[in-house]
Write a protein that holds these residues in place. Structure first.
Motif, PDB file in Angstrom:
ATOM      1  N   VAL A 259       0.872  -1.196  -0.028  1.00 18.50           N
ATOM      2  CA  VAL A 259       0.147   0.118   0.068  1.00 18.50           C
ATOM      3  C   VAL A 259       0.744   1.219   0.066  1.00 18.50           C
ATOM      4  CG1 VAL A 259      -1.710   1.314   1.423  1.00 18.50           C
ATOM      5  CG2 VAL A 259      -2.150  -0.995   0.912  1.00 18.50           C
ATOM      6  N   ARG A 260       1.739   1.298   0.844  1.00 19.47           N
ATOM      7  CA  ARG A 260       2.855   2.514   0.932  1.00 19.47           C
ATOM      8  C   ARG A 260       3.473   2.784  -0.340  1.00 19.47           C
ATOM      9  NH1 ARG A 260       7.016   1.599   4.640  1.00 19.47           N
ATOM     10  NH2 ARG A 260       8.336   1.157   2.906  1.00 19.47           N
TER      11      ARG A 260
ATOM     12  N   THR B 290       0.834   3.917  -2.980  1.00 18.43           N
ATOM     13  CA  THR B 290       0.536   5.149  -2.713  1.00 18.43           C
ATOM     14  C   THR B 290       1.676   6.109  -3.062  1.00 18.43           C
ATOM     15  OG1 THR B 290      -0.933   4.376  -0.872  1.00 18.43           O
ATOM     16  CG2 THR B 290      -0.274   6.604  -0.674  1.00 18.43           C
ATOM     17  N   ASP B 291       2.809   5.836  -2.853  1.00 19.73           N
ATOM     18  CA  ASP B 291       3.687   6.809  -3.180  1.00 19.73           C
ATOM     19  C   ASP B 291       3.886   7.112  -4.649  1.00 19.73           C
ATOM     20  OD1 ASP B 291       4.345   7.163  -0.552  1.00 19.73           O
ATOM     21  OD2 ASP B 291       6.291   5.992  -0.408  1.00 19.73           O
TER      22      ASP B 291
ATOM     23  N   LEU C 270       1.316   6.500  -6.655  1.00 17.18           N
ATOM     24  CA  LEU C 270       0.324   7.216  -7.529  1.00 17.18           C
ATOM     25  C   LEU C 270       0.197   8.769  -6.886  1.00 17.18           C
ATOM     26  CD1 LEU C 270      -2.588   4.163  -6.941  1.00 17.18           C
ATOM     27  CD2 LEU C 270      -1.231   5.022  -8.878  1.00 17.18           C
ATOM     28  N   LYS C 271       0.439   8.920  -5.958  1.00 17.85           N
ATOM     29  CA  LYS C 271       0.665  10.434  -5.339  1.00 17.85           C
ATOM     30  C   LYS C 271       1.581  11.223  -6.071  1.00 17.85           C
ATOM     31  CE  LYS C 271      -0.183  11.330  -0.858  1.00 17.85           C
ATOM     32  NZ  LYS C 271      -0.025  11.278   0.535  1.00 17.85           N
TER      33      LYS C 271
ATOM     34  N   TRP D  33      -0.562   7.289 -14.155  1.00 21.40           N
ATOM     35  CA  TRP D  33      -0.803   5.937 -13.340  1.00 21.40           C
ATOM     36  C   TRP D  33      -0.977   4.709 -14.487  1.00 21.40           C
ATOM     37  CZ3 TRP D  33      -5.521   7.265  -9.606  1.00 21.40           C
ATOM     38  CH2 TRP D  33      -5.057   8.008  -8.695  1.00 21.40           C
TER      39      TRP D  33
ATOM     40  N   TYR E  31       7.143  -0.581  -8.328  1.00 23.49           N
ATOM     41  CA  TYR E  31       6.388  -1.337  -7.324  1.00 23.49           C
ATOM     42  C   TYR E  31       6.638  -2.691  -7.820  1.00 23.49           C
ATOM     43  CZ  TYR E  31       2.503  -4.089  -5.444  1.00 23.49           C
ATOM     44  OH  TYR E  31       1.743  -4.929  -4.925  1.00 23.49           O
TER      45      TYR E  31
END
Length: 166
Positions: free
Chosen positions: A70-71, A74-75, A77-78, A83, A91
Motif C-alpha cells: 500500500v505504501r 500510494t507513493d 500514485l501520489k 498511473w 512497485y
C-alpha cells in the motif's frame, strides 16, 4: 477423529469435549507455500497484499507485506498523474525482490523450526549457536522483524542459505 482425540489433555479445559466430538468434515490445512506475480498490475488494476501473491505463513508477514505494498503504490500514485502500467514498474521491481528475500527467510524458518527428528534438533542447536555470530543466520532470522531491505543482499542467496543450514 484421530486428530480430535489428541485434545484429551488434563491441562486443556474441556479437552474431552473436543476429543469426543464428531467430525463433520475432513481437517482443513493451509499449505506452507508461496505464490507471487512478477507483474502485479494491468491497465486500470494494481494488486496488493495476498492478491499480488503471498508468503509462506510460517513467518507471519501477510499484513506487513500488504502494508508495504500500500505504501509503495500510494507513493507512486501520489507522486505523478501517470498511473499507467509503466509507472507501476518500480512497485513490481521492489516487490519482486522483497518477496524473493522473504521466501528465503521463510524456507530458513521452516527448516529451522518445523522439522522433526534428531537431525533437526541438532540443526536447531547449531543455528542457535550461530545467532548473532553468523551474518546469514542473523540476517535470515531478523529479516522478518526489521524488513528484508535492511539486511545485506548477500544474505539472500541459495548458497548462503545452504551454508547456514549445514
Amino acid at each position: 477423529s484421530r486428530f480430535a482425540r489428541t485434545f484429551a489433555f488434563d491441562c486443556l479445559p474441556n479437552g474431552e469435549a473436543i476429543a469426543n466430538a464428531r467430525p463433520i468434515s475432513h481437517c482443513f490445512v493451509y499449505p506452507n507455500n508461496d505464490t507471487w506475480s512478477d507483474q502485479p498490475y494491468v491497465p486500470g488494476v494494481v494488486a496488493i497484499g495476498d492478491a499480488a501473491g503471498h508468503n509462506d505463513p510460517i513467518i507471519g508477514q501477510g499484513l506487513s507485506i500488504a502494508h508495504r505494498d500500500v505504501r509503495v503504490v500510494t507513493d507512486i500514485l501520489k507522486g505523478s498523474n501517470d498511473w499507467s502500467p509503466n509507472a507501476l514498474q518500480p512497485y513490481a521491481d521492489e516487490r519482486k525482490e522483497r518477496m524473493r528475500r522473504l521466501r528465503l527467510a521463510g524456507r530458513f524458518a521452516a527448516q529451522r523450526d518445523c522439522e522433526f527428528g534428531e537431525q533437526a534438533r541438532t540443526r536447531r542447536k547449531m543455528l542457535h549457536g550461530k545467532m548473532m555470530q553468523d551474518p546469514v543466520v542473523t540476517g535470515l532470522t531478523l529479516a522478518t522483524v526489521v524488513g528484508p531491505e535492511n539486511i545485506p543482499a548477500e544474505v539472500f542467496s541459495e548458497e548462503a542459505l545452504a551454508a547456514a543450514l549445514r
